[in-house]
Structure formats: C-alpha cells, structure tokens
Design a protein around this motif. Sequence first.
Motif, short mmCIF file in Angstrom:
data_model
loop_
_atom_site.label_atom_id
_atom_site.label_comp_id
_atom_site.label_asym_id
_atom_site.label_seq_id
_atom_site.Cartn_x
_atom_site.Cartn_y
_atom_site.Cartn_z
N ALA A 372 0.86 -1.19 0.00
CA ALA A 372 0.00 0.00 0.00
C ALA A 372 0.89 1.24 0.00
O ALA A 372 1.97 1.23 0.59
N LEU A 373 0.42 2.28 -0.69
CA LEU A 373 1.17 3.53 -0.75
C LEU A 373 0.33 4.62 -0.09
O LEU A 373 -0.82 4.83 -0.49
N ASP A 374 0.92 5.28 0.91
CA ASP A 374 0.21 6.42 1.48
C ASP A 374 0.73 7.69 0.80
O ASP A 374 1.56 7.61 -0.12
N ALA A 375 0.24 8.84 1.27
CA ALA A 375 0.61 10.09 0.60
C ALA A 375 2.13 10.29 0.59
O ALA A 375 2.70 10.71 -0.43
N ASP A 376 2.81 9.96 1.70
CA ASP A 376 4.25 10.17 1.76
C ASP A 376 4.98 9.25 0.78
O ASP A 376 5.92 9.67 0.10
N ALA A 377 4.55 7.97 0.74
CA ALA A 377 5.23 7.03 -0.16
C ALA A 377 5.01 7.48 -1.61
O ALA A 377 5.94 7.47 -2.43
N TYR A 378 3.79 7.90 -1.91
CA TYR A 378 3.48 8.36 -3.27
C TYR A 378 4.32 9.59 -3.60
O TYR A 378 4.89 9.69 -4.69
N ALA A 379 4.42 10.51 -2.62
CA ALA A 379 5.18 11.74 -2.87
C ALA A 379 6.67 11.46 -3.08
O ALA A 379 7.37 12.22 -3.75
N SER A 380 7.15 10.34 -2.51
CA SER A 380 8.58 10.04 -2.64
C SER A 380 8.93 9.49 -4.03
O SER A 380 10.10 9.36 -4.38
N LEU A 381 7.90 9.15 -4.81
CA LEU A 381 8.16 8.59 -6.15
C LEU A 381 8.55 9.69 -7.13
O LEU A 381 8.14 10.85 -6.98
N SER A 382 9.30 9.32 -8.15
CA SER A 382 9.62 10.26 -9.23
C SER A 382 8.33 10.53 -10.02
O SER A 382 7.36 9.78 -9.90
N PRO A 383 8.34 11.57 -10.87
CA PRO A 383 7.14 11.80 -11.71
C PRO A 383 6.77 10.57 -12.54
O PRO A 383 5.59 10.24 -12.66
N ASP A 384 7.77 9.84 -13.05
CA ASP A 384 7.46 8.63 -13.83
C ASP A 384 6.81 7.57 -12.96
O ASP A 384 5.87 6.88 -13.37
N GLY A 385 7.32 7.44 -11.73
CA GLY A 385 6.77 6.44 -10.80
C GLY A 385 5.33 6.78 -10.47
O GLY A 385 4.45 5.91 -10.44
N GLN A 386 5.07 8.07 -10.21
CA GLN A 386 3.70 8.48 -9.88
C GLN A 386 2.76 8.24 -11.07
O GLN A 386 1.65 7.72 -10.90
N ALA A 387 3.25 8.58 -12.27
CA ALA A 387 2.39 8.39 -13.45
C ALA A 387 2.08 6.91 -13.64
O ALA A 387 0.96 6.53 -14.00
N LEU A 388 3.06 6.06 -13.34
CA LEU A 388 2.83 4.63 -13.49
C LEU A 388 1.77 4.14 -12.50
O LEU A 388 0.87 3.38 -12.85
N VAL A 389 1.87 4.62 -11.25
CA VAL A 389 0.89 4.19 -10.24
C VAL A 389 -0.52 4.60 -10.68
O VAL A 389 -1.48 3.81 -10.57
N ILE A 390 -0.65 5.80 -11.21
CA ILE A 390 -1.98 6.26 -11.65
C ILE A 390 -2.48 5.36 -12.80
O ILE A 390 -3.64 4.96 -12.83
N ALA A 391 -1.56 5.02 -13.72
CA ALA A 391 -1.97 4.16 -14.83
C ALA A 391 -2.36 2.77 -14.31
O ALA A 391 -3.36 2.19 -14.74
N LEU A 392 -1.59 2.25 -13.35
CA LEU A 392 -1.90 0.92 -12.81
C LEU A 392 -3.22 0.92 -12.03
O LEU A 392 -3.94 -0.07 -12.01
N LEU A 393 -3.52 2.06 -11.41
CA LEU A 393 -4.81 2.20 -10.72
C LEU A 393 -5.95 2.06 -11.74
O LEU A 393 -6.94 1.37 -11.51
#
Length: 413
Positions: A372-393
């Motif tokens: 699970a990713l909370d706000a802090d874990a999500y914020a620690s991701l690079s822009p590419d990592g964040q975009a990937l999580v949104i796509a996987l969601l």
Amino acid sequence: MAKRTPPRNASLPYEIDAAGNGPLGMPPADFLRDYWQKRPLLIRNAFPDFESPLTPEDLAGLACEDTALSRIARYDRAADAWSIRSGPFAEEEFPGMPHQDWTLLVQDVDKWDPDVRALLDAFDFMPRWRMDDIMISFAAPGGSVGAHIDQYDVFLLQGQGHRRWLIDTAPNPDETYLEDVPLRLLKHFRPNQDWVLAPGDMLYVPPGVPHHGIAEDACLTISVGLRAPSSAELLGDFVDTLTCDADESVRYSDPDLAPPEDLCEIDATAMARAVEALNKLRMNDPERLGDWFGRFISLYRSAGVPLDPDPPRSRIEIEFDLQQGAVLARHPWTRAAWRRSTEHKRIGKLYIAGQIHALPLADASLLAAAQALDADAYASLSPDGQALVIALLGEGHYHLESDSFDEDDDDRD
Ligand code: SIN
Ligand code: CO
C-alpha cells in the motif's frame, strides 16, 4: 524428480523449540544453510500463543465464493475409497458433513484476507516472488489428504486443533503412486518421524519429502507454499518469448555446403548448423533475459486478475484523497518484483503482473515491496513512478482505500 541435496550435517535435529527465537527458532541464515531445501524441521512454538486469523466457519464461507479455489477430500474407510470435489460449495452442505475423515482445502487465502496475508511477514527471509500462496485446510477428526510428495517447499503452521504428521526423511524415497485414486498418493510410505502439532507449531517440508497429516481433532492447518517453476515451464515460456517476434529470415543456412558423401545422411556439419540456427535466436543479452524472467515470474501461477478497476478519477482527485489519508492498496493478485538494469546503473526494472517498467532504482524497489502507498510514499516517487501508479490504478492493479468512501470494502473485489 531431481534428487535432494544430501543434508550438510546429518546430526542436526529434526525438531526444535523456537523458544522465542522467531518463527524459525534460529537466525534465518542458519535455517537456510542447514534446512532449506535439504531437510524437514519441526519448530515447536514457532508462533507462541498463536490464534488463527481465520475460523473454520470463515473458511467454509470462503469455499462458497465463486472464484475461490477450494476442494473437499474425503476418505471412505469402509470402501477404502478416496473422493475429491472442487468448489464452489453451497453453505447448506457443511452442516451435513460427516464427523470424520474429510478435509476442506482453500488456496490463495492470503489474497482474500488481509490478516492471513499479514502472516507472510514472518517469512521475510526469502524473496517475496518465491512465495506462492497461503492455503488453509480444515479437517474433521481423521481427515487427511493421504501420504504424498509436494514439488514445492511448504511451511505447515498448525492454526487450531491438533494434527499428526508422519514424515519420511530418508533420501530418495519410493515415488510410486497408487493407481485409480483421484489424488497422487504414495503406494509405499515409510515414515520415520511421527509428531503431533499443536497451535503455533510449524513444520517445514522441503520438496520431495513424503508427508502425511492426519487430524487428531477438528483442526485448521495453514500452509505457506513456495513456488518454483519447473525447468520445462521456464524453457517453454522462454521459447515462446524468443519465437513470438522472431525474424523469419533468421534460419538454418549453409553457404559453405559441399557435395555430401551420402545424400540422405544428416552429418556432423549439418548438426552443427542446426545448433547454430538455434543459437541465433538464443538470448544472450542479460537485459532481455532479465526482462523475460521478471515478466514470467510476476505472472507465474497468478490464479486471479483484477476485474473491476475503480471508477475513473482524475489524478488531481486521487492525489487529494491521498492527502486526506486514503491509501493506494495494491491488488492482492498483482505480483511484483524488480531487478537492477544491466544497461543503466540508475535504472530499476519493475515487473508487475507481467508488465515491464524502467524507473529510477528507488521507485522500482518501493513499488515492488509496498502493498500500500500512502501520501508520503506516493510523494517520494519520481514523476514517472507516480504516473505509473496512476496508470496501474486505472487497470485495477491499485485500489484507492479511504475510510470515508470505502467503508464496506471487504478486500475481495
Ligand atoms: C493439508 O493441509 O491437509 C495438507 C497440506 C499438505 O500436506 O501439504
Ligand atoms: Co503436502
């Protein structure tokens, strides 16, 4: 099957008391060196004062779910006959079951129940991608699935009640199976260990060790199963990967052909050319090889797939919800692993449900590990990592969980 590695030290005990030294009763490195894939070990009090996270009633309820993998094995003493039935079962069936000699087995319970899944944390001495599932069985007194051999390592944790385990620790056991039986049962089982396990006791059984568990009273057994692809499965998938986009012009060739001595003979030179034709397709590139294995292992034995992605939400809305305390929970069926790229030192390859993603190392490592990713874990991701999580969601591999809008979520979608 392949013969087991002989034990390094034949005088090592087969039974220990964990005595507060963690679930293995010893440092993981010692367990891996002396027992892992080498010899069985009974660990008394592996989980002191253990209380099963699931009741027999919960298990029966799960066995009635359409997509749960469940079986009931029964033995008829009078007829000396085994029967096996696959679920889903109807709730009304259970009260009418006999008082003895049957077992209900449900696989992948870790995917359905977060408390069961949490047991996996006790096994964090081995790569997560080696873990397969937690199977839980409920057995009426006398219930058993017979004497058998598994191809995988298994940790058998006694959840409730008592189970008697008979084990044959001798090397190279007789692997002849009974005929006309719906289970693969050993014809000649010669146990040399006989133990009764109580709640919290755990038995480790390496692949290839004959074992037979018989319920002393109504009991629950929690089996943490590992997975190891057979070489044949690996080769089959590897060949599929190599051939699916192979260039048809890469083929057997013989520009140096000389007049043959015998027109019909396949001579040594022809065989060398055949081997060369095979080798032309073989992946020698470690990056491609790593991608193939990562893809394979993050799909391997995935019995379930996410079906219902959350309704589409904008990225801004999702990030707002995270700020408000929501978490992005990875779907329990979504398997992930990562490896370091051999081409780029700072790149990690994330393999998630058969997909391959190149990311900064820290992102790949975090996304493979975090359930699970909370706000802090999500914020620690690079822009590419964040975009990937949104796509996987959007594909259903993550699911936004928040107390405010997810109160009746039961983690089973
Ligand atoms: C069981 O839980 O009844 C069987 C588990 C096993 O033998 O692997
Ligand atoms: Co078994």
